[in-house]
Design an enzyme around this catalytic site. Structure first.
Site, PDB file in Angstrom:
ATOM      1  N   TYR A  36      42.461  -6.395  17.011  1.00  0.00           N
ATOM      2  CA  TYR A  36      41.781  -5.590  18.026  1.00  0.00           C
ATOM      3  C   TYR A  36      40.399  -5.182  17.549  1.00  0.00           C
ATOM      4  O   TYR A  36      40.095  -5.175  16.353  1.00  0.00           O
ATOM      5  CB  TYR A  36      42.622  -4.369  18.417  1.00  0.00           C
ATOM      6  CG  TYR A  36      42.669  -3.246  17.403  1.00  0.00           C
ATOM      7  CD1 TYR A  36      41.718  -2.221  17.401  1.00  0.00           C
ATOM      8  CD2 TYR A  36      43.690  -3.183  16.456  1.00  0.00           C
ATOM      9  CE1 TYR A  36      41.772  -1.181  16.482  1.00  0.00           C
ATOM     10  CE2 TYR A  36      43.757  -2.146  15.537  1.00  0.00           C
ATOM     11  CZ  TYR A  36      42.795  -1.151  15.558  1.00  0.00           C
ATOM     12  OH  TYR A  36      42.843  -0.120  14.647  1.00  0.00           O
ATOM     13  N   CYS A  37      39.549  -4.852  18.525  1.00  0.00           N
ATOM     14  CA  CYS A  37      38.182  -4.414  18.258  1.00  0.00           C
ATOM     15  C   CYS A  37      37.744  -3.562  19.446  1.00  0.00           C
ATOM     16  O   CYS A  37      38.563  -3.198  20.291  1.00  0.00           O
ATOM     17  CB  CYS A  37      37.254  -5.614  18.060  1.00  0.00           C
ATOM     18  SG  CYS A  37      37.223  -6.745  19.468  1.00  0.00           S
ATOM     19  N   THR A  38      36.481  -3.235  19.534  1.00  0.00           N
ATOM     20  CA  THR A  38      36.039  -2.293  20.558  1.00  0.00           C
ATOM     21  C   THR A  38      36.147  -2.857  21.960  1.00  0.00           C
ATOM     22  O   THR A  38      36.750  -2.249  22.842  1.00  0.00           O
ATOM     23  CB  THR A  38      34.591  -1.843  20.296  1.00  0.00           C
ATOM     24  OG1 THR A  38      34.465  -1.438  18.943  1.00  0.00           O
ATOM     25  CG2 THR A  38      34.207  -0.699  21.208  1.00  0.00           C
TER      26      THR A  38
END
Length: 258
Positions: A181-183
């Protein structure tokens, strides 16, 4: 709050970058939209802010180009435009990994949506009974603002460091379901493909990243806020400005909430 902030990206082959840059910059100036757009041969990554009608006007104009038609953005609101100017930059990659064989426009890794990830975290396993491991692909100064509880955080200073630190720890993920996951989705999309490329099994990306997760799952299992690359500093689980802090020194690799 009257200012709409939108982030969006698409991996798509682009070969007219200088002319595209000029057209986009002119359109943003005409609409008085501010922010940053990154263009590279592999696609587009943007974060824009302005009144709703101005931002919608730009996205509508952008969608007239078939390469960008139907791009969906993550939205949040603020009292003020969190950018001082409008920039359209040309780069080698819209998110720098330095592994040229990883080409997301050729096909995505499997994705898990917010509701599914929340269910997996609620029940402590995926739907096939496997342990779920969350891998945070962001930099350390971002994870300091907030992250998923129990996620793996390698405390990297740059996305380009992640392949080597993962290689030294790959056995940790054996037999488990891995969700990167990331922004906003761009880093976890690219890195999920990298993990597949090195032979890891049961790899997923979080669809739309943290911002879409906040929108659709309300931030369950999240601790803290979400760092964003503009003058707001971070947003909370309701996507409202949370911290007003200066941006860290830029590496030139990542300037977008992605």
């Amino acid at each position: 709050m009257s200012i709409l902030n939108i982030s969006a990206y698409r991996f798509v082959s682009l070969d007219d970058l200088p002319a595209l840059r000029e057209r986009m910059l002119a359109q943003c100036h005409a609409l008085d939209v501010k922010g940053t757009i990154l263009l590279a041969p592999e696609g587009i990554n943007l974060f824009l802010a302005g009144p709703r009608e101005a931002v919608d006007g730009f996205m509508s104009w952008l969608g007239d180009d078939p390469r960008f038609a139907g791009m969906q953005g993550k939205e949040s609101w603020s009292e003020h435009v969190p950018f001082k100017r409008m920039r359209v930059r040309l780069k080698k990659e819209i998110i720098t990994l330095r592994h040229p064989t990883i080409r997301p426009e050729g096909g995505r890794a499997p994705a898990v949506d917010a509701a599914t990830l929340k269910r997996w975290l609620d029940q402590g396993r995926d739907d096939e009974g496997r342990d779920v491991v969350l891998l945070d692909t962001r930099n350390a100064y971002e994870t300091d603002a907030g992250m998923f509880a129990q996620a793996i955080d390698y405390r990297i200073a740059s996305f380009t460091e992640l392949p080597s630190v993962l290689a030294a720890d790959q056995s940790r993920y054996a037999g488990k379901t891995v969700v990167s996951y990331c922004t906003g989705g761009i880093r976890c999309e690219k890195f999920a493909l990298y993990m597949q490329d090195i032979g890891m099994q049961r790899v997923f990306q979080l669809e739309g990243g943290i911002l879409k997760y906040f929108e659709e799952a309300g931030g369950a299992h999240w601790q803290g806020d979400c760092f964003v690359f503009d003058e707001r500093g971070a947003v909370d689980k309701d996507l409202n400005p949370a911290l007003l802090q200066p941006l860290p020194p830029q590496t030139g690799e990542e300037e977008m909430p992605a």
